[in-house]
Design a protein around this motif. Structure first.
Motif, PDB file in Angstrom:
ATOM      1  N   ALA A  79       0.831  -1.207   0.000  1.00  0.00           N
ATOM      2  CA  ALA A  79       0.000   0.000   0.000  1.00  0.00           C
ATOM      3  C   ALA A  79       0.866   1.257   0.000  1.00  0.00           C
ATOM      4  O   ALA A  79       0.545   2.248  -0.661  1.00  0.00           O
ATOM      5  CB  ALA A  79      -0.935   0.003   1.200  1.00  0.00           C
ATOM      6  N   ARG A 298      -4.386  -0.504   2.897  1.00  0.00           N
ATOM      7  CA  ARG A 298      -5.052   0.772   2.635  1.00  0.00           C
ATOM      8  C   ARG A 298      -5.646   1.398   3.908  1.00  0.00           C
ATOM      9  O   ARG A 298      -5.513   2.604   4.125  1.00  0.00           O
ATOM     10  CB  ARG A 298      -6.171   0.531   1.630  1.00  0.00           C
ATOM     11  CG  ARG A 298      -6.853   1.802   1.156  1.00  0.00           C
ATOM     12  CD  ARG A 298      -8.136   1.474   0.369  1.00  0.00           C
ATOM     13  NE  ARG A 298      -8.033   0.327  -0.491  1.00  0.00           N
ATOM     14  CZ  ARG A 298      -7.763   0.383  -1.803  1.00  0.00           C
ATOM     15  NH1 ARG A 298      -7.611   1.530  -2.396  1.00  0.00           N
ATOM     16  NH2 ARG A 298      -7.684  -0.724  -2.506  1.00  0.00           N
ATOM     17  N   GLY A 302      -4.218   4.908   3.872  1.00  0.00           N
ATOM     18  CA  GLY A 302      -4.896   5.615   2.777  1.00  0.00           C
ATOM     19  C   GLY A 302      -5.278   7.043   3.131  1.00  0.00           C
ATOM     20  O   GLY A 302      -4.948   7.990   2.402  1.00  0.00           O
ATOM     21  N   ALA A 396      -2.359   5.569   0.232  1.00  0.00           N
ATOM     22  CA  ALA A 396      -2.228   4.160  -0.170  1.00  0.00           C
ATOM     23  C   ALA A 396      -2.283   4.019  -1.680  1.00  0.00           C
ATOM     24  O   ALA A 396      -3.097   4.658  -2.346  1.00  0.00           O
ATOM     25  CB  ALA A 396      -3.358   3.330   0.449  1.00  0.00           C
TER      26      ALA A 396
END
Ligand code: LLP
Length: 462
Positions: A79, A298, A302, A396
């Motif tokens: 990620a 993620r 993210g 991510a």
């Protein structure tokens, strides 16, 4: 539509939805305590800025979910595999889910404990297996029968037994983009549910292997609990069958995949709430005491990151307006690859220069020479050249998938920790990009010609 963030006036002191550590203060967008405009002035754009607190906050949701359990969180480093990001998770005690020898070297360089590393992926090479065995990783998540044979063989040549989990394919629909759905029949991942027992028996017969667990991962950007609950049922059926056949499993690895809110329609369950439901299932079936492993990527990074970019040109047209920015598909590949939505917001209350310009609908695009190079469609923005924008949810699968397409150098990365900032990746120069390349010298070109001059056929330009 750029309907995100709803009802947020940039002048208000508010964090952005889904981004607890990114928000406007006194009309200026900040990550933790630092103004993004100031960071962009100092470091240039495009610029990735990550919040350490946001990563630790996301991790804490999983830790709360596992309180009182035997569990290991292995950050799926694909990620975001930047060393400074890995270091945050290594220092927080995380393990790592790796998918290549390169990721192994990175994880170790960032301070990972080898015993907390698990190795996933359908195509591990013998060299990668040797490298991971020599490092003493915790587990190989094996994805095919053929891989079991090769891994056993490699381990025996090193006088070792490789710890293995077999990745099973529970055949549930994670209801996500087809490119990031992995647990369905017809995906290249894992082994079929029906073949599991036979393949576990085969693994148990191989001298170079030691069975330690079972593994599953059904997809990515999953925003509902149901596919997970279904997958857990199917995996627990297999655990029961495998153990009834006399093969003990030390752990259950339930993969990653939990989504984040890129936009208001995305409403993934919180990690702790999801795990309350999953653990209730485990408890009900008598497996609550088993060691659990997960591989989130993620959901840990993210929404900890944004990408700051400068507006280069505003191009008004009859059919469409274009807002041309200095970040492109090589920096932020998700829209081009998955038609993904990333919110785009201004860095200042209205942007000094932009205050005078009217709001308009734009396609936000990069400088790369492809129509696929878009970052956002139909966004309502009040922008002028020179303004700065932030592309949200960029922690991510952005930098880790960045490329040098169009000979663009990869962006710089900053890690913000309260009021401090660390440059964790310098902006890539064209010299960096060309370092591994060589011009063909005339002598070398001659020496490399395979056919003797006399027999050489006339050069065809066909
Ligand atoms: N474990 C395995 C075996 C995986 O294949 C993946 C992701 C993960 C864990 C972590 O999944 P996460 O928690 O991050 O959803 N480039 C795509 C996502 C690809 C995901 C690949 N596998 C995107 O930008 O949406």
């Amino acid at each position: 539509m750029n309907h995100f963030p709803i009802g947020l006036t940039p002048a208000a002191a508010a964090t952005l939805p889904g981004h607890p550590f990114v928000g406007y203060r006194d009309g200026s967008l900040q990550v933790e305590n630092l103004s993004l405009s100031a960071l962009a002035r100092e470091h240039g754009t495009p610029l990735f800025v990550y919040s350490k607190a946001a990563m630790l906050d996301a991790l804490a949701a999983y830790q709360r979910g596992f309180a009182g359990r035997v569990a290991q969180i292995c950050y799926a480093m694909k990620a975001n595999s930047s060393l400074g990001v890995l270091q945050v998770f290594a220092q927080a005690g995380c393990g790592f889910d790796i998918v290549s020898g390169g990721e192994l070297v990175r994880a170790l360089a960032a301070g990972a404990e080898a015993a907390k590393i698990i190795f996933s992926g359908v195509g591990k090479t013998r060299a990668e297996m040797r490298q991971a065995l020599a490092a003493g990783i915790g587990c190989f998540n094996v994805e095919s029968e053929a891989e079991l044979d090769v891994l056993s063989d490699v381990a025996l040549t090193m006088n070792l037994r490789a710890p293995v989990s077999i990745r099973v394919n529970p055949n549930v629909d994670p209801k996500t983009h087809p490119y990031i759905s992995t647990g369905l029949k017809g995906n290249k991942f894992g082994i079929a549910h029906e073949d599991t027992l036979r393949i576990y028996r085969h693994a148990a017969s191989l001298k170079g292997l030691r069975i330690v667990g079972i593994d599953c991962h059904i997809g990515s950007q999953i925003t509902e609990a149901m596919p997970y609950l279904d997958a857990m049922d199917r995996v627990l059926d297999l655990v029961a069958a495998i153990e009834a056949a006399g093969m003990a499993l030390e752990h259950i690895d339930f993969g990653g995949g939990l989504g984040i809110d890129y936009q208001p329609d995305d409403t993934p369950p919180a990690a702790d709430a999801l795990w309350r439901q999953l653990l209730a299932k485990l408890d009900a079936r008598g497996y609550g005491g088993k060691k659990l492993m997960i591989e989130p990527g993620r959901s840990l990074v993210g929404n900890a990151g944004v990408c700051v970019t400068e507006v280069l040109y505003v191009k008004l047209g009859e059919q469409k307006n274009f807002c041309i920015i200095d970040a492109a598909m090589n920096d932020l590949p998700r829209p081009a690859l998955y038609q993904a939505f990333h919110a785009i917001v201004p860095l200042t209350a209205a942007g000094e220069s932009a205050a005078a310009v009217p709001e308009a609908r734009y396609d936000v695009v990069g400088p790369v020479c492809e129509s696929g190079d878009w970052i956002g469609h139909d966004r309502m923005l009040r922008v002028a050249a020179g303004d700065l924008l932030a592309v949200l949810s960029a922690g991510a699968y952005c930098m880790s998938m960045a490329s040098n397409y169009n000979s663009r150098g990869r962006a710089a990365e900053l890690l913000v920790d309260g009021s401090r900032v660390h440059l964790i990746r310098q902006r890539e120069t064209v010299q960096d990009q060309m370092r591994q390349e060589r011009l063909v010298t005339p002598e070398a070109a001659g020496a490399a010609r395979p056919v003797p001059q006399s027999k050489a056929e006339p050069l065809s330009l066909r």
